[in-house]
Design a protein around this motif. Structure first.
Motif, PDB file in Angstrom:
ATOM      1  N   LEU A 136       3.499 -18.922 -15.597  1.00 53.07           N
ATOM      2  CA  LEU A 136       3.632 -18.301 -14.278  1.00 53.07           C
ATOM      3  C   LEU A 136       3.648 -19.341 -13.159  1.00 53.07           C
ATOM      4  O   LEU A 136       4.388 -19.190 -12.179  1.00 53.07           O
ATOM      5  N   ALA A 137       2.882 -20.399 -13.309  1.00 47.79           N
ATOM      6  CA  ALA A 137       2.894 -21.470 -12.304  1.00 47.79           C
ATOM      7  C   ALA A 137       4.265 -22.138 -12.259  1.00 47.79           C
ATOM      8  O   ALA A 137       4.813 -22.388 -11.178  1.00 47.79           O
ATOM      9  N   ARG A 138       4.838 -22.419 -13.431  1.00 51.19           N
ATOM     10  CA  ARG A 138       6.175 -23.035 -13.472  1.00 51.19           C
ATOM     11  C   ARG A 138       7.235 -22.070 -12.953  1.00 51.19           C
ATOM     12  O   ARG A 138       8.157 -22.462 -12.248  1.00 51.19           O
ATOM     13  N   TYR A 139       7.100 -20.792 -13.285  1.00 53.03           N
ATOM     14  CA  TYR A 139       8.054 -19.791 -12.821  1.00 53.03           C
ATOM     15  C   TYR A 139       8.018 -19.685 -11.296  1.00 53.03           C
ATOM     16  O   TYR A 139       9.054 -19.716 -10.640  1.00 53.03           O
ATOM     17  N   LEU A 140       6.828 -19.567 -10.741  1.00 48.61           N
ATOM     18  CA  LEU A 140       6.694 -19.464  -9.287  1.00 48.61           C
ATOM     19  C   LEU A 140       7.264 -20.698  -8.598  1.00 48.61           C
ATOM     20  O   LEU A 140       7.990 -20.592  -7.604  1.00 48.61           O
ATOM     21  N   ALA A 141       6.976 -21.879  -9.125  1.00 46.99           N
ATOM     22  CA  ALA A 141       7.502 -23.116  -8.533  1.00 46.99           C
ATOM     23  C   ALA A 141       9.029 -23.136  -8.596  1.00 46.99           C
ATOM     24  O   ALA A 141       9.696 -23.530  -7.625  1.00 46.99           O
ATOM     25  N   THR A 142       9.598 -22.687  -9.695  1.00 44.29           N
ATOM     26  CA  THR A 142      11.060 -22.655  -9.842  1.00 44.29           C
ATOM     27  C   THR A 142      11.685 -21.684  -8.858  1.00 44.29           C
ATOM     28  O   THR A 142      12.669 -22.006  -8.179  1.00 44.29           O
ATOM     29  N   VAL A 143      11.116 -20.495  -8.745  1.00 41.39           N
ATOM     30  CA  VAL A 143      11.643 -19.481  -7.825  1.00 41.39           C
ATOM     31  C   VAL A 143      11.532 -19.967  -6.382  1.00 41.39           C
ATOM     32  O   VAL A 143      12.475 -19.838  -5.594  1.00 41.39           O
ATOM     33  N   GLU A 144      10.392 -20.549  -6.011  1.00 41.59           N
ATOM     34  CA  GLU A 144      10.231 -21.051  -4.646  1.00 41.59           C
ATOM     35  C   GLU A 144      11.190 -22.193  -4.355  1.00 41.59           C
ATOM     36  O   GLU A 144      11.729 -22.289  -3.251  1.00 41.59           O
ATOM     37  N   ASP A 145      11.428 -23.046  -5.341  1.00 46.78           N
ATOM     38  CA  ASP A 145      12.359 -24.154  -5.158  1.00 46.78           C
ATOM     39  C   ASP A 145      13.778 -23.648  -4.921  1.00 46.78           C
ATOM     40  O   ASP A 145      14.508 -24.176  -4.082  1.00 46.78           O
ATOM     41  N   ARG A 146      14.181 -22.606  -5.656  1.00 49.84           N
ATOM     42  CA  ARG A 146      15.549 -22.092  -5.550  1.00 49.84           C
ATOM     43  C   ARG A 146      15.762 -21.103  -4.414  1.00 49.84           C
ATOM     44  O   ARG A 146      16.838 -21.059  -3.816  1.00 49.84           O
ATOM     45  N   LEU A 171      13.125 -21.543 -18.706  1.00 49.89           N
ATOM     46  CA  LEU A 171      11.719 -21.946 -18.675  1.00 49.89           C
ATOM     47  C   LEU A 171      11.005 -21.677 -19.997  1.00 49.89           C
ATOM     48  O   LEU A 171       9.794 -21.884 -20.101  1.00 49.89           O
ATOM     49  N   HIS A 172      11.755 -21.220 -21.011  1.00 45.72           N
ATOM     50  CA  HIS A 172      11.209 -20.962 -22.346  1.00 45.72           C
ATOM     51  C   HIS A 172      10.042 -19.971 -22.285  1.00 45.72           C
ATOM     52  O   HIS A 172       8.948 -20.242 -22.808  1.00 45.72           O
ATOM     53  N   ALA A 173      10.297 -18.830 -21.670  1.00 50.88           N
ATOM     54  CA  ALA A 173       9.278 -17.780 -21.537  1.00 50.88           C
ATOM     55  C   ALA A 173       8.704 -17.422 -22.904  1.00 50.88           C
ATOM     56  O   ALA A 173       9.425 -17.347 -23.891  1.00 50.88           O
ATOM     57  N   GLY A 174       7.406 -17.242 -22.941  1.00 51.77           N
ATOM     58  CA  GLY A 174       6.731 -16.843 -24.165  1.00 51.77           C
ATOM     59  C   GLY A 174       6.323 -17.986 -25.061  1.00 51.77           C
ATOM     60  O   GLY A 174       5.760 -17.749 -26.134  1.00 51.77           O
ATOM     61  N   GLU A 175       6.566 -19.220 -24.650  1.00 54.65           N
ATOM     62  CA  GLU A 175       6.269 -20.362 -25.514  1.00 54.65           C
ATOM     63  C   GLU A 175       5.047 -21.157 -25.057  1.00 54.65           C
ATOM     64  O   GLU A 175       4.740 -22.194 -25.640  1.00 54.65           O
ATOM     65  N   GLU A 176       4.360 -20.687 -24.012  1.00 51.56           N
ATOM     66  CA  GLU A 176       3.160 -21.383 -23.551  1.00 51.56           C
ATOM     67  C   GLU A 176       2.188 -20.364 -22.977  1.00 51.56           C
ATOM     68  O   GLU A 176       2.506 -19.188 -22.867  1.00 51.56           O
ATOM     69  N   GLU A 177       1.033 -20.822 -22.589  1.00 48.07           N
ATOM     70  CA  GLU A 177       0.030 -19.929 -22.015  1.00 48.07           C
ATOM     71  C   GLU A 177       0.573 -19.254 -20.760  1.00 48.07           C
ATOM     72  O   GLU A 177       1.346 -19.849 -20.008  1.00 48.07           O
ATOM     73  N   THR A 178       0.163 -18.028 -20.535  1.00 44.38           N
ATOM     74  CA  THR A 178       0.674 -17.227 -19.423  1.00 44.38           C
ATOM     75  C   THR A 178       0.475 -17.908 -18.077  1.00 44.38           C
ATOM     76  O   THR A 178       1.407 -17.976 -17.267  1.00 44.38           O
TER      77      THR A 178
END
Length: 99
Positions: A81-91, A70-77
């Motif tokens: 976090l929204a993309r991270y949560l969506a990825t974790v919920e999807d998996r 998810l390229h952590a640290g390369e975009e606004e927090t």
């Protein structure tokens, strides 16, 4: 591997969380891959005891892979976090908050 001198108990290391210099003998090893027992060809980072105690010590299987993906640290927090949560919920299914 680290040079022999940096593995000496009298060596000073830097805490990766707070940046303080601490004696190697007081430091806690941090393995970003989550398997400190597999020591072959690894270079460990270090934490001071205070920062180590503040860590969550729960298993983190696949965490580093997801952060890299998810390229952590390369975009606004908030966006990350929204993309991270969506990825974790999807998996893994919906994340439940503890009350």
């Amino acid at each position: 591997m680290w040079p022999w001198s940096s593995r000496s108990p009298s060596a000073t290391v830097t805490c990766l969380a707070c940046g303080d210099g601490i004696p190697r003998s007081a430091a806690r090893e941090y393995d970003k891959y989550g398997n400190q027992w597999d020591r072959r060809d690894k270079e460990f980072e270090h934490l001071c005891p205070t920062c180590h105690n503040e860590l969550c010590h729960q298993p983190r299987d696949e965490l580093e892979d997801i952060l890299v993906e998810l390229h952590a640290g390369e975009e606004e927090t908030d966006a990350f976090l929204a993309r991270y949560l969506a990825t974790v919920e999807d998996r893994y299914g919906r994340v439940e908050e503890e009350s």
